[in-house]
Design a protein around this motif. Sequence first.
Motif, PDB file in Angstrom:
ATOM      1  N   UNK A 103       4.342   1.550   3.635  1.00 30.85           N
ATOM      2  CA  UNK A 103       3.916   2.522   2.627  1.00 30.85           C
ATOM      3  C   UNK A 103       4.335   2.019   1.247  1.00 30.85           C
ATOM      4  N   UNK A 104       3.587   1.036   0.774  1.00 31.72           N
ATOM      5  CA  UNK A 104       3.945   0.349  -0.473  1.00 31.72           C
ATOM      6  C   UNK A 104       3.532   1.113  -1.720  1.00 31.72           C
ATOM      7  N   UNK A 119       9.687   0.181 -15.079  1.00 31.36           N
ATOM      8  CA  UNK A 119       9.555  -1.234 -14.713  1.00 31.36           C
ATOM      9  C   UNK A 119       9.526  -1.373 -13.191  1.00 31.36           C
ATOM     10  N   UNK A 120      10.313  -0.566 -12.514  1.00 31.02           N
ATOM     11  CA  UNK A 120      10.275  -0.561 -11.060  1.00 31.02           C
ATOM     12  C   UNK A 120       8.914  -0.134 -10.537  1.00 31.02           C
ATOM     13  N   UNK A 121       8.289   0.842 -11.215  1.00 29.47           N
ATOM     14  CA  UNK A 121       6.953   1.290 -10.807  1.00 29.47           C
ATOM     15  C   UNK A 121       5.932   0.168 -10.967  1.00 29.47           C
ATOM     16  N   UNK A 122       6.018  -0.568 -12.074  1.00 26.13           N
ATOM     17  CA  UNK A 122       5.072  -1.668 -12.321  1.00 26.13           C
ATOM     18  C   UNK A 122       5.201  -2.744 -11.246  1.00 26.13           C
ATOM     19  N   UNK A 123       6.423  -3.173 -10.967  1.00 30.03           N
ATOM     20  CA  UNK A 123       6.637  -4.196  -9.941  1.00 30.03           C
ATOM     21  C   UNK A 123       6.131  -3.721  -8.578  1.00 30.03           C
ATOM     22  N   UNK A 124       6.375  -2.442  -8.276  1.00 31.03           N
ATOM     23  CA  UNK A 124       5.942  -1.907  -6.984  1.00 31.03           C
ATOM     24  C   UNK A 124       4.424  -1.886  -6.878  1.00 31.03           C
ATOM     25  N   UNK A 126       2.301  -3.891  -8.289  1.00 31.66           N
ATOM     26  CA  UNK A 126       1.815  -5.264  -8.058  1.00 31.66           C
ATOM     27  C   UNK A 126       2.011  -5.657  -6.593  1.00 31.66           C
ATOM     28  N   UNK A 127       3.202  -5.371  -6.060  1.00 37.14           N
ATOM     29  CA  UNK A 127       3.480  -5.651  -4.645  1.00 37.14           C
ATOM     30  C   UNK A 127       2.481  -4.893  -3.769  1.00 37.14           C
ATOM     31  N   UNK A 128       2.278  -3.623  -4.095  1.00 38.69           N
ATOM     32  CA  UNK A 128       1.402  -2.776  -3.301  1.00 38.69           C
ATOM     33  C   UNK A 128      -0.048  -3.234  -3.344  1.00 38.69           C
ATOM     34  N   UNK A 129      -0.463  -3.798  -4.473  1.00 39.85           N
ATOM     35  CA  UNK A 129      -1.844  -4.268  -4.584  1.00 39.85           C
ATOM     36  C   UNK A 129      -2.141  -5.334  -3.536  1.00 39.85           C
ATOM     37  N   UNK A 130      -1.188  -6.237  -3.346  1.00 45.51           N
ATOM     38  CA  UNK A 130      -1.364  -7.305  -2.343  1.00 45.51           C
ATOM     39  C   UNK A 130      -1.497  -6.696  -0.952  1.00 45.51           C
ATOM     40  N   UNK A 131      -0.578  -5.793  -0.611  1.00 50.70           N
ATOM     41  CA  UNK A 131      -0.587  -5.179   0.711  1.00 50.70           C
ATOM     42  C   UNK A 131      -1.857  -4.350   0.917  1.00 50.70           C
ATOM     43  N   UNK A 132      -2.271  -3.619  -0.115  1.00 55.47           N
ATOM     44  CA  UNK A 132      -3.448  -2.753   0.004  1.00 55.47           C
ATOM     45  C   UNK A 132      -4.730  -3.552   0.222  1.00 55.47           C
ATOM     46  N   UNK A 246      11.236  -5.602  -4.412  1.00 57.46           N
ATOM     47  CA  UNK A 246      10.691  -6.380  -3.291  1.00 57.46           C
ATOM     48  C   UNK A 246      11.339  -5.982  -1.970  1.00 57.46           C
ATOM     49  N   UNK A 247      12.673  -5.882  -1.955  1.00 56.87           N
ATOM     50  CA  UNK A 247      13.375  -5.530  -0.718  1.00 56.87           C
ATOM     51  C   UNK A 247      13.093  -4.088  -0.306  1.00 56.87           C
ATOM     52  N   UNK A 248      13.124  -3.186  -1.280  1.00 56.63           N
ATOM     53  CA  UNK A 248      12.909  -1.774  -0.960  1.00 56.63           C
ATOM     54  C   UNK A 248      11.487  -1.541  -0.447  1.00 56.63           C
ATOM     55  N   UNK A 249      10.522  -2.194  -1.099  1.00 55.13           N
ATOM     56  CA  UNK A 249       9.127  -2.007  -0.682  1.00 55.13           C
ATOM     57  C   UNK A 249       8.878  -2.634   0.685  1.00 55.13           C
ATOM     58  N   UNK A 250       9.460  -3.816   0.918  1.00 56.09           N
ATOM     59  CA  UNK A 250       9.297  -4.479   2.219  1.00 56.09           C
ATOM     60  C   UNK A 250       9.897  -3.654   3.353  1.00 56.09           C
ATOM     61  N   UNK A 251      10.858  -2.780   3.024  1.00 54.46           N
ATOM     62  CA  UNK A 251      11.534  -1.979   4.059  1.00 54.46           C
ATOM     63  C   UNK A 251      10.881  -0.631   4.301  1.00 54.46           C
ATOM     64  N   UNK A 252       9.806  -0.323   3.582  1.00 58.17           N
ATOM     65  CA  UNK A 252       9.193   0.998   3.692  1.00 58.17           C
ATOM     66  C   UNK A 252       8.593   1.224   5.086  1.00 58.17           C
ATOM     67  N   UNK A 253       8.487   2.479   5.506  1.00 58.57           N
ATOM     68  CA  UNK A 253       7.902   2.805   6.817  1.00 58.57           C
ATOM     69  C   UNK A 253       6.396   2.544   6.831  1.00 58.57           C
ATOM     70  N   UNK A 254       5.754   2.674   7.988  1.00 62.26           N
ATOM     71  CA  UNK A 254       4.311   2.450   8.058  1.00 62.26           C
ATOM     72  C   UNK A 254       3.547   3.286   7.025  1.00 62.26           C
TER      73      UNK A 254
END
Length: 298
Positions: A103-104, A119-124, A126-132, A246-254
């Motif tokens: 759940x990125x 800034x945390x929202x922006x980084x998240x 970008x990370x989420x865009x890849x996963x989505x 990166x670590x927090x987002x990678x650890x998110x649940x399904x």
Amino acid sequence: MELVSKLVMQVFIYILLGFIMSRLVSKNLEKFVDIFINFAIYFLIPFFILSTIWAAPLSVLEATKIISVAFFVFVAGILMAQVWAYSRKIPFSKHCLSIIFMNSAYLAIPINTMLWGKQGAVYTIIFSAVISVFNYTAGVWWISKNKSIVEVLKLPFIYAVVAGIGLNILAIPIPEVILKSGNYVSYFTLPLMLALVGYSLKAIKPEVLLDAFFAGVLLRMLGGVLAGTFFVFVFDVTSPTMAGVCLMTASMPPAANNYILAQRYKAEVEFTSASIFLGTVFVLLTVPAISYFLAMFY
């Protein structure tokens, strides 16, 4: 305890409201709820993403590092899903969404914003865009009988990310009206994201909880944070905020999106919903643990 208290008051209260809504809404009102959810997904959330990225300080190097970590966390998820399918003697497509796609967005963006601000929202994002992108292309391909990937073209989230990054890199000033509107929208968009997570928890069957725990909690969340940690070091992510995201987002649940896709393509709805439910509960343990780990090394 302070962080857990913040999670409950700023995150889980909205998830609970969404879950209660899913139980109380009658069939006559479900159509209205669906319309409202679609309005959020196709307008409110993309607008929030566009205005947030456009207005935030962002460098190409930072974006490249985050994209690289996200991509290889996705690849690690595929490997874990392959191992799980082989060990359980089931088709890869049966449980792959819950193991690979976290759940990125709807959960990670509010949590990382709470921890690291805009800034945390922006980084998240970008990370989420890849996963989505992979969720709506490879994910759909794996579970769809028709093997269609056109779903990605319907996802405004991606267009908002691309537009926001492009406008930011080109240094085009954000109009004051969009900046102010984005600030106002953020006040109810982040809680709405969390309510959508709660709403997706409505279909849970006890008999699938054990598999959901091993696949959706241990593999998805523990495996995800281990993969994230490894690739943060591989790509030399030294910024505490970037590494934390990166670590927090990678650890998110399904992902809540997994539930939407499972419903649409009739693919293990009960298992997917149970994985989201258990994983979301375990966030109360994983977020403080990862925060403590980050404080030790950064």
